[in-house]
Design an enzyme around this catalytic site. Structure first.
Site, PDB file in Angstrom:
ATOM      1  N   GLY A  52       0.816  -1.223  -0.088  1.00 25.03           N
ATOM      2  CA  GLY A  52       0.057  -0.031   0.070  1.00 25.03           C
ATOM      3  C   GLY A  52       1.007   1.189   0.039  1.00 25.03           C
ATOM      4  N   CYS A  53       2.222   1.052  -0.097  1.00 28.42           N
ATOM      5  CA  CYS A  53       2.952   2.186  -0.295  1.00 28.42           C
ATOM      6  C   CYS A  53       3.568   2.226  -1.542  1.00 28.42           C
ATOM      7  CB  CYS A  53       4.226   2.266   0.730  1.00 28.42           C
ATOM      8  SG  CYS A  53       3.627   2.438   2.614  1.00 28.42           S
ATOM      9  N   GLN A  54       3.620   3.481  -2.206  1.00 23.39           N
ATOM     10  CA  GLN A  54       4.232   3.829  -3.614  1.00 23.39           C
ATOM     11  C   GLN A  54       5.710   3.498  -3.568  1.00 23.39           C
ATOM     12  OE1 GLN A  54       3.596   5.587  -6.544  1.00 23.39           O
ATOM     13  NE2 GLN A  54       1.422   4.961  -6.665  1.00 23.39           N
TER      14      GLN A  54
END
Ligand SMILES: Cc1ncc(COP(=O)(O)O)c(C=O)c1O
Lengths: 143, 407
Positions: A52-54
């Site tokens: 969920g982190c870029q």
């Protein structure tokens, strides 16, 4: 050791000094990343990456004397700074304290508008993962 | 003739604002360009005066809307030098245009063991539709390699060509690097083995003069929003005989000649490919964008953009830690780069704090990034309304960021 609440107050007042100057704020966040403990090379693996982190964020946690000790790293400096703030607030505390923590400093310093929506989502994922570790240790302690 | 940039800037309302307390510097033009007032006016005028469905109503408004809609088609025809306006199909954008070709031409004419050739520097929208088609049909996707400057290796391309090649689909100008591909040579070589050619013109149409009859490609896909026009609108040009040989894309109203429950006959091109009520307002407003480009002239636009690109290279090359990505000799005004080992996100965010809008990341070209062994780049892309003083501000900002990292 200061309480979660006290540390959050500290952070809020540090950011207040920076005021509305977005540039200095970003530089400041990047510098904070330098406070992170060196991350163990052998833990830099896929399973420790937060979904969920870029950008890439690795997070691990150990239980030391009933308290949760976090270590983290990222491939971007701003993200490093963000996670160093979270660690500063939550590190080396009992799981129930971490689970109860209301991290209102994020909203109070207006982090959303500083880092934008993509990174805010990433920040939320980091908090979630930190709390998940706390929950896992709590479950183990109560077993 | 050189352009009066201050006069041009005055036509773009969005440029006159502050971001984080600094004047906006918009360098994300390869993602989408800003819209001149005339385009905004055309949109409101349409809804205020002419709104009605086209090609069907027998009343004054429908008549007007139909006429304006078809005038844009005529303007697009002129814009790319097509033979006739029936060869211009309106779509949602480059992506839909390419998918249309894959789903109609591709499904009909490409079969098992046939080959499709694309290049290493394609946008995902010119990769994924072909992968889907290949999966469905058992066809094979071949990739033209590139050199370290970001130019295709033409001899390698020639080696890939064979009678099995059914389609070559290639980007005219790369969105991630700016490279202008030698498409005329590519088209001629592909035709020599009987393959059709699709050009992804998403980035080229705003900078380069296009004469489709000289180029002689079979398809050209592009998006209005990168041409100072509205979002959600694109064009597929196709040669008449090729379009006529293709089955329809979607079924519905507008695309039919006659429907009975036993059998439906299809309308002629271009209507065969424009099922349903189209994006009337945006098509009509797009004419104002094309008029804007025509009023300046593409050679003058390109000359200005080229000077900005050259200036930015000159200023940035001196900065310690500056690493350009994509150094082809022929380029549109795209400057892709990295700063030392800084993550492009961080550079982008720091530039944003200075009011400078750039794009960061893989630019929907992940295989290309992989070819360069990087995760992404920072991309500044310049348009006709950008100025040298904006470039100076960006260069100062980047110098400061690089110093911060090197300290
Ligand atoms: C080279 C290239 N091809 C295709 C596209 C896709 O265009 P759209 O998103 O307008 O369909 C883009 C847009 O970024 C592009 O730059």
């Amino acid at each position: 050791m200061s309480s979660i609440k006290d540390i959050q107050e500290e952070i809020v007042s540090e950011f207040e000094i920076l005021g509305d100057d977005k540039e200095s704020t970003i530089f400041y966040i990047m510098e904070l990343g330098g406070n992170l403990e060196a991350f163990p090379e052998n833990e830099r693996k896929e399973e420790n990456i937060i979904k969920g982190c870029q950008s890439k964020v690795w997070l691990i946690a150990d239980e030391v004397d009933g308290k949760v000790h976090y270590q983290a790293d990222s491939n971007t400096d701003i993200t490093k700074g963000l996670i160093s703030l979270l660690i500063r607030v939550l590190n080396d505390r009992r799981p129930e304290e971490i689970l109860k923590a209301d991290l209102d400093f994020i909203q109070r310093i207006g982090m959303g508008s500083i880092i934008g929506s993509q990174r805010s989502n990433g920040l939320a994922s980091m908090i979630k993962q930190m709390k998940l570790y706390a929950l896992a240790f709590q479950t183990k302690q109560n077993a | 003739m050189s352009l009066n940039i201050e006069q041009i800037r005055a036509l773009f309302p969005v440029l006159h604002q502050e971001v984080h307390g600094k004047p906006l510097i918009y360098f994300d033009n390869a993602a989408t360009t800003q819209k001149p007032q005339a385009v905004l006016d055309a949109l409101t005028n349409y809804y205020e005066r002419d709104n009605s469905n086209i090609h069907r109503g027998a009343h004054a408004l429908a008549d007007r809307a139909t006429r304006y809609y078809e005038e844009t088609r005529e303007a697009v025809k002129e814009f790319i030098g097509a033979k006739e306006s029936a060869e211009i199909i309106f779509t949602k954008g480059t992506t839909e245009s390419i998918n249309l070709v894959a789903q109609t031409f591709g499904r009909k004419f490409i079969g098992k063991d046939d080959e499709i050739i694309i290049s290493t520097m394609e946008h995902h929208s010119n990769i994924v539709p072909w992968q889907m088609l290949c999966e469905e049909k058992g066809a094979i996707l071949k990739i033209i390699p590139i050199n370290d400057a970001g130019e295709i290796l033409f001899e390698e391309f020639e080696k890939l060509l064979s009678p099995k090649t059914k389609l070559v689909s290639i980007v005219h100008a790369s969105n991630a690097l700016g490279t202008i591909n030698p498409v005329k040579k590519v088209i001629d070589a592909a035709h020599a083995v009987g393959a059709k050619v699709l050009l992804d013109g998403a980035q080229s149409t705003s900078h380069l003069e296009i004469n489709i009859q000289d180029l002689n490609c079979d398809f050209l896909a592009f998006s209005a929003h990168k041409l100072y026009g509205p979002t959600g609108l694109g064009v597929l040009y196709g040669k008449r005989e090729v379009l006529e040989s293709m089955p329809p894309f979607m079924g519905g109203g507008e695309m039919i000649k006659e429907v009975t429950f036993e059998k439906t006959t299809y309308n002629d091109i271009p209507f065969k490919f424009e099922a349903g009520t189209p994006n009337i307002a945006d098509v009509i407003a797009f004419k104002a964008s094309l008029d804007f480009i025509k009023s300046l002239g593409k050679p003058a636009i390109k000359a200005h953009e080229d000077s900005l690109l050259a200036y930015s290279k000159e200023l940035l090359t001196g900065i310690k830690g500056f690493i350009p990505v994509g150094t082809a000799s022929e380029k549109v005004s795209v400057l892709s780069f990295n700063i030392n080992d800084m993550h492009p996100f961080d550079v982008g965010q720091m530039l944003d704090a200075k009011g400078i809008a750039v794009r960061t990341g893989h630019h929907c070209t992940q295989p290309l990034m992989k070819r360069f062994g990087i995760e992404g780049t920072v991309r500044a892309s310049f348009s006709v309304y950008n100025t040298k003083s904006e470039i100076e501000k960006m260069a100062e900002g980047i110098a400061q960021i690089a110093r911060f990292k090197n300290k």
